[in-house]
Structures are given as C-alpha cells and as structure tokens.
Scaffold this motif. Structure first.
Motif, PDB file in Angstrom:
ATOM      1  N   ASN A  36       0.826  -1.202   0.000  1.00 50.36           N
ATOM      2  CA  ASN A  36       0.000   0.000   0.000  1.00 50.36           C
ATOM      3  C   ASN A  36       0.861   1.252   0.000  1.00 50.36           C
ATOM      4  OD1 ASN A  36      -2.649  -1.152   0.111  1.00 50.36           O
ATOM      5  ND2 ASN A  36      -2.183  -1.799   2.193  1.00 50.36           N
ATOM      6  N   PRO A  37       0.332   2.341  -0.546  1.00 46.68           N
ATOM      7  CA  PRO A  37       1.056   3.613  -0.479  1.00 46.68           C
ATOM      8  C   PRO A  37       1.280   4.005   0.979  1.00 46.68           C
ATOM      9  CG  PRO A  37      -0.836   3.777  -1.953  1.00 46.68           C
ATOM     10  CD  PRO A  37      -0.942   2.469  -1.251  1.00 46.68           C
ATOM     11  N   GLU A  38       2.402   4.668   1.216  1.00 50.03           N
ATOM     12  CA  GLU A  38       2.726   5.143   2.561  1.00 50.03           C
ATOM     13  C   GLU A  38       2.835   6.661   2.544  1.00 50.03           C
ATOM     14  OE1 GLU A  38       6.108   3.191   4.279  1.00 50.03           O
ATOM     15  OE2 GLU A  38       5.421   1.213   3.624  1.00 50.03           O
ATOM     16  N   ARG A  39       2.584   7.239   3.708  1.00 50.39           N
ATOM     17  CA  ARG A  39       2.684   8.675   3.862  1.00 50.39           C
ATOM     18  C   ARG A  39       4.085   9.143   3.463  1.00 50.39           C
ATOM     19  NH1 ARG A  39      -0.882  10.435   6.708  1.00 50.39           N
ATOM     20  NH2 ARG A  39      -0.809   8.877   8.363  1.00 50.39           N
ATOM     21  N   PHE A  40       4.137  10.214   2.692  1.00 44.39           N
ATOM     22  CA  PHE A  40       5.340  10.884   2.210  1.00 44.39           C
ATOM     23  C   PHE A  40       6.005  10.194   1.018  1.00 44.39           C
ATOM     24  CE2 PHE A  40       5.308  12.108   6.852  1.00 44.39           C
ATOM     25  CZ  PHE A  40       4.647  13.301   6.640  1.00 44.39           C
ATOM     26  N   ASP A  41       5.429   9.090   0.499  1.00 44.42           N
ATOM     27  CA  ASP A  41       5.911   8.516  -0.765  1.00 44.42           C
ATOM     28  C   ASP A  41       5.711   9.562  -1.866  1.00 44.42           C
ATOM     29  OD1 ASP A  41       6.369   6.043   0.424  1.00 44.42           O
ATOM     30  OD2 ASP A  41       4.705   5.025  -0.588  1.00 44.42           O
ATOM     31  N   ILE A  42       6.597   9.549  -2.848  1.00 48.53           N
ATOM     32  CA  ILE A  42       6.442  10.393  -4.030  1.00 48.53           C
ATOM     33  C   ILE A  42       5.851   9.511  -5.119  1.00 48.53           C
ATOM     34  CG2 ILE A  42       7.627  11.758  -5.781  1.00 48.53           C
ATOM     35  CD1 ILE A  42       9.676  12.485  -3.605  1.00 48.53           C
ATOM     36  N   VAL A  43       4.691   9.933  -5.653  1.00 48.16           N
ATOM     37  CA  VAL A  43       3.968   9.101  -6.609  1.00 48.16           C
ATOM     38  C   VAL A  43       3.664   9.861  -7.901  1.00 48.16           C
ATOM     39  CG1 VAL A  43       2.901   7.629  -4.852  1.00 48.16           C
ATOM     40  CG2 VAL A  43       1.711   9.692  -5.613  1.00 48.16           C
ATOM     41  N   VAL A  44       3.504   9.089  -8.954  1.00 47.05           N
ATOM     42  CA  VAL A  44       3.030   9.602 -10.233  1.00 47.05           C
ATOM     43  C   VAL A  44       1.598   9.107 -10.386  1.00 47.05           C
ATOM     44  CG1 VAL A  44       3.325   9.480 -12.743  1.00 47.05           C
ATOM     45  CG2 VAL A  44       5.329   9.596 -11.248  1.00 47.05           C
ATOM     46  N   GLU A  72      -6.665   4.178  -7.842  1.00 47.02           N
ATOM     47  CA  GLU A  72      -6.588   3.577  -9.181  1.00 47.02           C
ATOM     48  C   GLU A  72      -5.869   4.483 -10.171  1.00 47.02           C
ATOM     49  OE1 GLU A  72     -10.422   4.194  -8.347  1.00 47.02           O
ATOM     50  OE2 GLU A  72      -9.573   2.994  -6.750  1.00 47.02           O
ATOM     51  N   GLN A  73      -5.800   5.778  -9.894  1.00 47.88           N
ATOM     52  CA  GLN A  73      -5.129   6.710 -10.801  1.00 47.88           C
ATOM     53  C   GLN A  73      -3.618   6.739 -10.581  1.00 47.88           C
ATOM     54  OE1 GLN A  73      -8.715   9.842 -10.538  1.00 47.88           O
ATOM     55  NE2 GLN A  73      -6.852  10.685 -11.387  1.00 47.88           N
ATOM     56  N   VAL A  74      -3.135   6.105  -9.517  1.00 46.91           N
ATOM     57  CA  VAL A  74      -1.699   6.103  -9.228  1.00 46.91           C
ATOM     58  C   VAL A  74      -0.989   5.142 -10.179  1.00 46.91           C
ATOM     59  CG1 VAL A  74       0.075   5.580  -7.499  1.00 46.91           C
ATOM     60  CG2 VAL A  74      -2.034   6.749  -6.817  1.00 46.91           C
ATOM     61  N   VAL A  75      -0.007   5.672 -10.892  1.00 48.82           N
ATOM     62  CA  VAL A  75       0.805   4.872 -11.814  1.00 48.82           C
ATOM     63  C   VAL A  75       1.820   4.071 -11.019  1.00 48.82           C
ATOM     64  CG1 VAL A  75       2.485   4.969 -13.700  1.00 48.82           C
ATOM     65  CG2 VAL A  75       0.531   6.534 -13.683  1.00 48.82           C
TER      66      VAL A  75
END
Length: 182
Positions: A58-66, A162-165
C-alpha cells in the motif's frame, strides 16, 4: 548460417518481450515537468517509477507518486494523507489526525522564503474540492513540495488510488543528482 540467424532472431524476440513486460507491468521512466516538486525534484529530472510497489503493498505517507491527473497528463506529488486521515495546515505546520508532523524535505524551501512568509497556506479538509471531513477510503491526499506553485489536492481534491501509476524509486538523470528516492 541459417541456424545462427534464427538464434539471433530468437534472442532479440525474447529481449523485446522482456522489455515490454518490464515497461508495462514493473517499471516506467518518467520525466519531471515543472517546478511543483522543487527542491526535491527539478524540471527535466528523469525517474524510474515502480508500478509493482502498490500492487504488492500500500502507499505510505510521504511517498512520491506519479498519478493520472487527466487522460493526457500525469502529475508527480507527495502523499500527505491516507484513507481515514484528517489533514490540515496551520501556521505552516502539517497536522494529520491532530498530530503535528515534521516535513524535513521542505526545510530548504522554507529558508528561501522572505521573513514572515509561509510555504503552505492554512487549509483544512473541508476546503478541498469534494469537502470531505477525512480522506475517503481508496483515495489519497497529495501535495507538491513547492506548495506555492503546485496543482495538487488543494485544487484537484483527493486522488483515487486507481489513478496512481506508481512510486518514484530512482532518480537517474542528471548524473550529478542520481539517488534512490525515499
């Protein structure tokens, strides 16, 4: 001679298939456009984005995402709020679920500001598009590091997962800035 050519053709075919699989399912190159992630990322920085990180976790706080901002445009931002979080800024301080959080990646930009100016203007969840009390299930609140020059959740609202690449994992160009993103 014919057998040698067939071997070369097979090798190139396997390499092409592997390249497509890696590109489609595992990793993608991304070029940063614009100043919204300064000073962490600069315009024209080249990154590798892991598409599989959030398939396995799962995404974590402060990750940099596209993520897909529109059908034609991807944005790169930092995750600030996870599902169920309440997020607000007051006096340039981040509060998540009422707890103050440090943002060391912003320190350099804050030092460049004129005396008394804030990097992040005060806001709370109810001021975001969609007016939710908290980050909805299955969505993320994202902000650019250059808060005075970023189109992010303050304008777009929260972003569906779902929009996270994928997650930015490695900066490979320019060579003097090579680093793993953390």
């Amino acid at each position: 001679m014919k057998k040698q050519w067939l071997e070369w053709i097979k090798a190139f075919a396997i390499a092409a298939i592997l390249a497509v699989v890696v590109r489609v399912f595992l990793l993608a190159p991304v070029v940063v456009e614009g100043p919204s992630m300064l000073n962490t990322l600069h315009s024209d920085d080249h990154l590798i984005v892991s598409k599989i990180n959030y398939t396995l976790g799962n995404p974590e706080r402060f990750d940099i995402v596209v993520f897909h901002a529109t059908e034609r445009k991807d944005y790169i931002k930092r995750i600030i709020g996870l599902p169920g979080d309440t997020v607000r800024y007051s006096n340039d301080q981040l509060y998540i679920n009422g707890e103050a959080f440090e943002e060391p990646y912003l320190e350099e930009l804050k030092k460049e500001l004129p005396e008394g100016e804030e990097l992040t203007r005060d806001f709370s969840m109810d001021q975001l598009p969609g007016s939710n009390e908290e980050v909805p299930e299955g969505e993320l609140l994202v902000l650019g590091d250059n808060r005075n020059n970023s189109t992010d959740s303050r304008m777009l609202g929260t972003i569906p997962k779902e929009q996270v690449v994928g997650e930015a994992v490695f900066l490979y160009w320019p060579l003097n800035r090579i680093k793993f993103m953390n």
